[in-house]
Design a protein around this motif. Structure first.
Motif, PDB file in Angstrom:
ATOM      1  N   MET A 109     -35.184 -57.940 -41.262  1.00 15.47           N
ATOM      2  CA  MET A 109     -34.220 -58.942 -40.780  1.00 15.47           C
ATOM      3  C   MET A 109     -34.168 -59.031 -39.357  1.00 15.47           C
ATOM      4  N   ALA A 110     -35.172 -58.288 -38.576  1.00 15.03           N
ATOM      5  CA  ALA A 110     -35.332 -58.505 -36.966  1.00 15.03           C
ATOM      6  C   ALA A 110     -35.332 -59.977 -36.641  1.00 15.03           C
ATOM      7  N   THR A 111     -34.788 -60.297 -35.670  1.00 14.37           N
ATOM      8  CA  THR A 111     -34.803 -61.855 -35.464  1.00 14.37           C
ATOM      9  C   THR A 111     -35.224 -61.941 -33.806  1.00 14.37           C
ATOM     10  N   VAL A 112     -36.124 -62.777 -33.697  1.00 15.77           N
ATOM     11  CA  VAL A 112     -36.675 -63.193 -32.239  1.00 15.77           C
ATOM     12  C   VAL A 112     -35.699 -63.939 -31.690  1.00 15.77           C
ATOM     13  N   ARG A 113     -35.449 -64.111 -30.545  1.00 13.99           N
ATOM     14  CA  ARG A 113     -34.539 -65.073 -29.749  1.00 13.99           C
ATOM     15  C   ARG A 113     -34.910 -65.354 -28.295  1.00 13.99           C
ATOM     16  N   ALA A 114     -35.134 -66.480 -27.960  1.00 13.82           N
ATOM     17  CA  ALA A 114     -35.605 -66.990 -26.390  1.00 13.82           C
ATOM     18  C   ALA A 114     -34.710 -68.110 -25.979  1.00 13.82           C
ATOM     19  N   GLY A 115     -34.364 -68.017 -24.817  1.00 15.29           N
ATOM     20  CA  GLY A 115     -33.722 -68.954 -24.001  1.00 15.29           C
ATOM     21  C   GLY A 115     -33.403 -68.489 -22.650  1.00 15.29           C
ATOM     22  N   VAL A 116     -32.387 -69.141 -22.176  1.00 14.95           N
ATOM     23  CA  VAL A 116     -31.830 -68.791 -20.481  1.00 14.95           C
ATOM     24  C   VAL A 116     -30.531 -68.125 -20.554  1.00 14.95           C
ATOM     25  N   SER A 117     -30.088 -67.801 -21.503  1.00 13.27           N
ATOM     26  CA  SER A 117     -28.862 -66.834 -21.440  1.00 13.27           C
ATOM     27  C   SER A 117     -29.123 -65.452 -21.353  1.00 13.27           C
ATOM     28  N   ASN A 118     -28.398 -64.650 -20.602  1.00 15.82           N
ATOM     29  CA  ASN A 118     -28.583 -63.357 -20.644  1.00 15.82           C
ATOM     30  C   ASN A 118     -27.888 -62.636 -21.808  1.00 15.82           C
ATOM     31  N   ILE A 119     -27.249 -63.169 -22.710  1.00 19.22           N
ATOM     32  CA  ILE A 119     -26.551 -62.800 -23.830  1.00 19.22           C
ATOM     33  C   ILE A 119     -27.680 -63.166 -25.042  1.00 19.22           C
ATOM     34  N   PRO A 120     -28.559 -62.049 -25.498  1.00 15.01           N
ATOM     35  CA  PRO A 120     -29.257 -62.606 -26.652  1.00 15.01           C
ATOM     36  C   PRO A 120     -28.822 -63.410 -27.897  1.00 15.01           C
ATOM     37  N   ASN A 121     -27.789 -63.079 -28.275  1.00 18.03           N
ATOM     38  CA  ASN A 121     -27.295 -63.808 -29.325  1.00 18.03           C
ATOM     39  C   ASN A 121     -26.884 -65.374 -29.012  1.00 18.03           C
ATOM     40  N   ARG A 122     -26.830 -65.744 -27.800  1.00 11.37           N
ATOM     41  CA  ARG A 122     -26.605 -66.867 -27.239  1.00 11.37           C
ATOM     42  C   ARG A 122     -27.801 -68.065 -27.254  1.00 11.37           C
ATOM     43  N   ASN A 123     -29.050 -67.459 -27.280  1.00 10.38           N
ATOM     44  CA  ASN A 123     -30.098 -67.779 -27.387  1.00 10.38           C
ATOM     45  C   ASN A 123     -30.619 -68.253 -28.494  1.00 10.38           C
ATOM     46  N   GLU A 124     -31.649 -69.450 -28.807  1.00  9.48           N
ATOM     47  CA  GLU A 124     -32.139 -70.068 -30.014  1.00  9.48           C
ATOM     48  C   GLU A 124     -32.907 -68.930 -30.622  1.00  9.48           C
ATOM     49  N   ARG A 125     -32.940 -69.311 -31.999  1.00 10.05           N
ATOM     50  CA  ARG A 125     -33.680 -68.159 -32.835  1.00 10.05           C
ATOM     51  C   ARG A 125     -35.275 -68.912 -32.854  1.00 10.05           C
ATOM     52  N   CYS A 126     -36.147 -67.824 -32.493  1.00  9.41           N
ATOM     53  CA  CYS A 126     -37.591 -68.321 -32.867  1.00  9.41           C
ATOM     54  C   CYS A 126     -38.203 -67.891 -34.150  1.00  9.41           C
ATOM     55  N   GLY A 127     -38.519 -69.006 -34.719  1.00  3.55           N
ATOM     56  CA  GLY A 127     -39.185 -68.761 -36.120  1.00  3.55           C
ATOM     57  C   GLY A 127     -38.135 -68.207 -37.129  1.00  3.55           C
ATOM     58  N   ILE A 128     -38.569 -67.380 -38.164  1.00  2.00           N
ATOM     59  CA  ILE A 128     -37.579 -66.982 -39.024  1.00  2.00           C
ATOM     60  C   ILE A 128     -37.497 -65.286 -38.961  1.00  2.00           C
ATOM     61  N   GLN A 129     -36.605 -64.940 -39.628  1.00  2.15           N
ATOM     62  CA  GLN A 129     -36.664 -63.222 -39.302  1.00  2.15           C
ATOM     63  C   GLN A 129     -37.557 -62.658 -40.390  1.00  2.15           C
ATOM     64  N   VAL A 130     -37.550 -61.589 -39.827  1.00  3.35           N
ATOM     65  CA  VAL A 130     -38.764 -60.541 -40.682  1.00  3.35           C
ATOM     66  C   VAL A 130     -38.137 -59.904 -41.982  1.00  3.35           C
ATOM     67  N   ALA A 131     -39.080 -60.466 -43.035  1.00  8.08           N
ATOM     68  CA  ALA A 131     -38.735 -60.443 -44.491  1.00  8.08           C
ATOM     69  C   ALA A 131     -38.912 -58.906 -45.021  1.00  8.08           C
ATOM     70  N   GLU A 132     -38.146 -58.371 -45.748  1.00  6.80           N
ATOM     71  CA  GLU A 132     -38.217 -57.133 -46.175  1.00  6.80           C
ATOM     72  C   GLU A 132     -39.869 -56.645 -46.428  1.00  6.80           C
ATOM     73  N   HIS A 133     -40.520 -57.582 -47.230  1.00 11.02           N
ATOM     74  CA  HIS A 133     -41.805 -57.028 -47.627  1.00 11.02           C
ATOM     75  C   HIS A 133     -42.778 -57.098 -46.519  1.00 11.02           C
ATOM     76  N   VAL A 134     -42.537 -57.883 -45.405  1.00  9.50           N
ATOM     77  CA  VAL A 134     -43.219 -57.744 -44.345  1.00  9.50           C
ATOM     78  C   VAL A 134     -42.902 -56.654 -43.456  1.00  9.50           C
ATOM     79  N   ALA A 135     -41.712 -56.117 -43.353  1.00  9.74           N
ATOM     80  CA  ALA A 135     -41.422 -54.888 -42.529  1.00  9.74           C
ATOM     81  C   ALA A 135     -42.072 -53.660 -43.353  1.00  9.74           C
ATOM     82  N   GLN A 136     -42.202 -53.863 -44.436  1.00  7.13           N
ATOM     83  CA  GLN A 136     -42.519 -52.450 -45.071  1.00  7.13           C
ATOM     84  C   GLN A 136     -43.694 -51.799 -44.980  1.00  7.13           C
ATOM     85  N   GLU A 137     -44.912 -52.709 -44.289  1.00  7.82           N
ATOM     86  CA  GLU A 137     -46.244 -52.063 -43.982  1.00  7.82           C
ATOM     87  C   GLU A 137     -46.197 -51.349 -42.609  1.00  7.82           C
ATOM     88  N   ARG A 138     -46.529 -50.127 -42.771  1.00  3.83           N
ATOM     89  CA  ARG A 138     -46.505 -49.209 -41.698  1.00  3.83           C
ATOM     90  C   ARG A 138     -47.543 -49.741 -40.611  1.00  3.83           C
TER      91      ARG A 138
END
Length: 623
Positions: A109-138
């Motif tokens: 569920m990690a989320t990438v954000r990018a924008g011009v605000s110093n507060i991360p959650n005020r910036n727009e989401r880039c793509g989709i969150q990391v799915a559970e099955h994607v995160a499972q691979e070491r």
């Protein structure tokens, strides 16, 4: 003297030609992703885990070393990591390197954000969150594409839960800055006030549908009303905006059909029913897909302080995973260009890979690019010059066409595709809109590709085809169209190119105007009938994990099939007479020589203007 003058003129011509070539490449270059080094730039994380003398500081995720060193936060709520870029950049892709020794699932569920605000959650989401099955691979390498690209001075990775955030390395890629200067931009509603008619329980408040997260858990992650009469959800904007598009994210675990009949409204009144409707209501077909991403276009754009979603004239739960809003940023609400909806317009393609990937999938308003997982894209057979077409049922002045590419794999298959728009039902007689798709434009998985018609084109038909002397697939997850509404913007329609009248020898290019019909339920998608002869390539079933860039693989061709391509038009041999069967796509009506009693056996597959019942094929891998 004459020789000197000749050499001078030759030099001037050479310089002029060079400049022209450089200018011509400008549009293509803006689609090229380039690596943006963040090594040595300022980084920060919400906290730093401490254990002995080991360094877990934020800089470890931006040192260029993907195998040694790791950034880890404490166990905390909403941990975040950020890098501060030097100046503005147009961010197109962020790659996350996961932990290799253990605990890789923490990145779920990690989320990438990018924008011009110093507060991360005020910036727009880039793509989709990391799915559970994607995160499972070491040691997994996870590519996150920003679509659309985001203008940013800061890139962040955040977790919307209580957990350690751990990153081996973060890498960033960017487009040339001009690509982020778009006529449309997203309106941030993260800090705006949200309300709904009632709240099912305290875990599903109205604010969840505008928090920027697209969660997939059943017990949280979506706004949920009680069982209300005319349920509604509303956001109050801090200032007026010229709303051009609203995107609704449907529930992903169950009950998505509850969104059928939902209406988006935008206007200046706090009473939502006094505001104008944006686009058309959500159809039962659109609402039937779990986790559907539904675009609602406002044509014309609407000046608004309030944007709402409601389900009129019914008692139902309203559930929204997320709501995103876009506005026009140039000449607000006075633009001569508007979205032209092609939802439910008649569509056709050269062939169907099977019944799940029919031509109407590219004109259903659903922008989910996950072809293999959700069957929401079109897909032709492996053939010469594959094509797709929509009938606009009237002439329009087309200014641009946007294609949404496949999002799980194989995006490179769209290379060399061209868009055409005109008044002829024979797609090859219509003029081309914009340039053909380059390899760089086709590379981003799930990317959007824009074709600008310059000059604008009068059109009743819009098509996409891949003209080539070798066979290929054509796959489209969505096609969107814009038109000019200024009087005489297109002038008079050009006369169609002279060509031999289409007869039964070429049934693919004969389209009748269909009679309006009630929507027909889609055939049972669990039944899969495969192509018996061609051997299709085995594709990655987990495309979001990208360890290495795979070499493109060409499918094995069927040696029994022959190419019939001669020149720019296809000549298709008349198929052997068979009994026609009932078509499963009521939007496309193909003339039959002598209609006979339809046969209702299995799922038919179209071959040219006829329908052929295939023998049962082995079930197995997808295309």
């Amino acid at each position: 003297m004459e020789v000197a003058i000749f050499l001078l003129l030759f030099s001037l011509l050479a310089i002029t030609g060079l400049k022209a070539d450089d200018t011509g490449d400008a549009d293509i270059n803006k689609y090229k992703l380039q690596k943006l080094s963040i090594v040595g730039l300022k980084t920060k994380q919400s906290s730093t885990f401490e254990e002995g003398d080991i360094d877990y500081s934020s800089q470890n995720a931006a040192d260029g070393d993907t195998e040694n060193g790791i950034a880890i936060t404490d166990l905390e709520g909403n941990p975040a990591w950020s890098v501060y870029l030097q100046g503005e950049h147009c961010i197109g892709k962020v790659t996350l390197y996961n932990r290799a020794d253990c605990c890789s699932d923490r990145l779920k569920m990690a989320t990438v954000r990018a924008g011009v605000s110093n507060i991360p959650n005020r910036n727009e989401r880039c793509g989709i969150q990391v799915a559970e099955h994607v995160a499972q691979e070491r040691g997994g390498v996870i590519d996150v594409y920003c679509d659309p690209p985001l203008l940013a001075t800061k890139v962040s990775v955040v977790l919307p839960l209580k957990q350690h955030l751990q990153l081996m390395e973060v890498m960033v890629e960017e487009y040339p800055l001009q690509r982020c200067h778009r006529p449309q931009r997203r309106v941030s509603i993260l800090q705006e006030t949200k309300e709904q008619s009632s709240t099912f329980d305290k875990m599903h408040p109205a604010r969840v549908a505008g928090d920027g997260y697209i969660l997939t858990l059943h017990k949280q992650g979506f706004a949920f009303t009680g069982y209300d009469s005319n349920p509604w959800w509303k956001v109050t904007l801090s200032r007026e905006h010229c709303i051009s598009k609203v995107t609704l994210y449907n529930r992903i675990d169950c009950c998505s059909d509850r969104l059928a009949g939902a209406v988006v409204r935008a206007g200046l009144s706090p009473d939502i029913h006094s505001n104008a409707q944006c686009g058309s209501p959500i159809t039962a077909g659109q609402a039937s897909h779990l986790g559907g991403i539904l675009d609602v276009y406002c044509g014309p754009p609407l000046r608004a302080l309030y944007v709402s979603v409601d389900i009129p004239d019914t008692e139902e739960h309203l559930q929204l995973r997320e709501v995103e809003i876009e506005e026009l940023k140039v000449n607000p609400c006075e633009s001569d260009e508007r979205d032209l909806s092609i939802i439910d317009r008649p569509t056709q393609q050269s062939s169907d890979y099977d019944e799940r990937y029919s031509s109407d999938r590219a004109a259903d308003g659903n922008r989910d690019p996950q072809w293999f997982k959700h069957y929401r894209c079109t897909h032709t057979k492996y053939e010469d010059d594959p094509w797709w077409m929509v009938n606009l049922q009237g002439e329009h002045c087309i200014s641009r066409v946007v294609l949404l590419n496949r999002g799980d794999c194989c995006s490179e298959r769209l290379e060399n595709a061209v868009v055409r728009a005109g008044t002829s039902a024979d797609i090859h007689d219509n003029p081309q809109c914009g340039d053909k798709v380059s390899s760089d434009m086709a590379a981003p998985i799930g990317g959007t590709i824009e074709f600008v018609c310059d000059p604008p084109l009068v059109a009743r038909y819009i098509s996409v085809d891949i003209p080539s002397d070798r066979r290929s697939f054509l796959q489209l997850c969505e096609v969107t169209v814009k038109e000019l509404i200024t009087k005489d913007a297109c002038g008079e329609a050009p006369e169609p190119t002279e060509h031999v009248p289409v007869t039964e020898q070429n049934p693919k290019k004969v389209i009748q105007e269909p009679e309006p019909k009630e929507p027909v339920e889609e055939p049972n998608q669990k039944e899969v009938i495969k192509e018996p002869e061609p051997i299709e390539p085995v594709e990655d079933q987990n495309p979001k994990k990208v360890i290495k860039e795979p070499e493109p693989m060409e499918p094995v061709e069927d040696l029994n099939q022959k190419k019939v391509l001669a020149g720019p038009k296809k000549v298709i041999k008349e198929p052997k007479q068979q009994e026609p069967v009932e078509e499963h796509n009521p939007k496309i009506v193909i003339k039959e020589p002598e209609p006979q009693e339809p046969v209702k056996e299995r799922f038919p597959k179209k071959v040219g203007g006829w329908v052929k019942i295939q023998e049962d094929a082995p079930r197995g891998e997808g295309p």
